[in-house]
Design a protein around this motif. Structure first.
Motif, short mmCIF file in Angstrom:
data_model
loop_
_atom_site.label_atom_id
_atom_site.label_comp_id
_atom_site.label_asym_id
_atom_site.label_seq_id
_atom_site.Cartn_x
_atom_site.Cartn_y
_atom_site.Cartn_z
N VAL A 90 -7.03 -98.59 -2.56
CA VAL A 90 -7.34 -98.62 -3.99
C VAL A 90 -7.12 -97.23 -4.60
O VAL A 90 -6.57 -97.11 -5.71
CB VAL A 90 -8.79 -99.09 -4.22
N LYS A 91 -7.53 -96.20 -3.87
CA LYS A 91 -7.38 -94.82 -4.36
C LYS A 91 -5.90 -94.48 -4.54
O LYS A 91 -5.49 -93.91 -5.56
CB LYS A 91 -8.04 -93.85 -3.38
N GLU A 93 -3.41 -96.57 -4.90
CA GLU A 93 -2.83 -97.40 -5.96
C GLU A 93 -3.18 -96.84 -7.34
O GLU A 93 -2.34 -96.83 -8.24
CB GLU A 93 -3.34 -98.84 -5.83
N GLN A 94 -4.42 -96.36 -7.49
CA GLN A 94 -4.82 -95.77 -8.76
C GLN A 94 -4.04 -94.49 -9.03
O GLN A 94 -3.63 -94.22 -10.17
CB GLN A 94 -6.33 -95.47 -8.76
N GLU A 95 -3.82 -93.70 -8.00
CA GLU A 95 -3.03 -92.47 -8.15
C GLU A 95 -1.59 -92.80 -8.56
O GLU A 95 -1.00 -92.08 -9.38
CB GLU A 95 -3.05 -91.68 -6.84
N LYS A 97 -0.61 -95.47 -10.28
CA LYS A 97 -0.66 -95.91 -11.67
C LYS A 97 -0.86 -94.72 -12.61
O LYS A 97 -0.28 -94.69 -13.70
CB LYS A 97 -1.79 -96.92 -11.86
N ASP A 98 -1.67 -93.78 -12.19
CA ASP A 98 -1.90 -92.59 -13.02
C ASP A 98 -0.62 -91.79 -13.21
O ASP A 98 -0.35 -91.27 -14.30
CB ASP A 98 -3.00 -91.71 -12.39
N ASN A 195 -7.19 -100.34 -21.57
CA ASN A 195 -7.53 -99.68 -20.31
C ASN A 195 -6.64 -98.45 -20.08
O ASN A 195 -7.11 -97.41 -19.60
CB ASN A 195 -7.38 -100.65 -19.14
N ARG A 199 -7.96 -94.70 -19.75
CA ARG A 199 -7.61 -93.97 -18.53
C ARG A 199 -6.85 -92.70 -18.87
O ARG A 199 -7.09 -91.64 -18.27
CB ARG A 199 -6.76 -94.84 -17.61
#
Length: 211
Positions: A90-91, A93-95, A97-98, A195, A199
């Motif tokens: 998850v971490k 994947e978030q990175e 997307k960021d 979102n 973000r």
């Protein structure tokens, strides 16, 4: 209990070292089911189920061998590792997307512009369907009046009129479904953009604090 065990271990280890001066290899120290401490150059099978220490001739612990895990402990360990792997996924994947978000947009206003650009056609399509639905509803009311007139005069309703009513109701149902689907699409897309905006603001704040 731990202190007593430690004291007993020191005494027994010291005696063994005195009694076996010629012994050069490592020794095994374990406790039986009665709580007695044993030290020898061989480890019995039952001791491996309780755990044991490997000590050198000077009485120092070289290695502690823990008892084997129970099925419940193994399951708990696997669950913990799975949770850690998922958290890492998850971490990452978030990175990812960021990175895409910050490379795609430079300001919040750019995201808002893209939001309006994507939502406007959907909103226009919904309004078009709603207008068409109102027209169909008006047509159906007129047809209903004609049908009612035949019923009041105790005359059979023409088949063509019945078919037009049925077709009109089907078209209304289709328009209602298209409006519903458009609203769902609008809501999901709007939520995604909101979102992204939140973000992006968070990442800008983090960057400013880091500087």
């Amino acid at each position: 209990m731990a202190l007593e065990f430690f004291k007993k271990s020191l005494v027994i280890t010291s005696l063994l070292i005195i009694a076996l001066p010629a012994l050069a290899g490592n020794l095994y120290r374990w406790m039986d089911e009665t709580g007695r401490v044993h030290i020898s150059d061989k480890i019995p099978p039952e001791a491996t189920q309780r755990g044991y220490d490997i000590i050198n001739p000077q009485g120092r612990v070289v290695k502690h061998v823990a008892p084997p895990l129970t099925d419940e402990e193994v399951a708990a360990l696997e669950a913990k590792r799975a949770k850690e792997r998922e958290a890492l996924r998850v971490k990452k994947e978030q990175e990812r997307k960021d990175r895409i978000l910050t490379l795609t947009y430079g300001e919040v206003e750019e995201i808002e512009f893209a939001r309006q650009e994507r939502l406007s056609p959907i909103e226009a399509q919904i309004k078009l369907h709603e207008k068409r639905l109102r027209e169909k509803e008006a047509e159906r009311k007129k047809l209903n009046k004609r049908t009612q007139k035949f019923s009041d005069e105790d005359r059979p309703v023409p088949e063509g009129l019945v078919k037009r009513e049925r077709r009109g109701m089907e078209e209304e149902a289709a328009l209602i479904e298209m409006i519903r689907m458009g609203e769902v699409q609008y809501q999901k897309l709007n939520e995604r953009f909101m979102n992204d905006i939140n973000r992006f603001k968070y990442l800008q704040k983090q960057k400013a604090q880091g500087e």
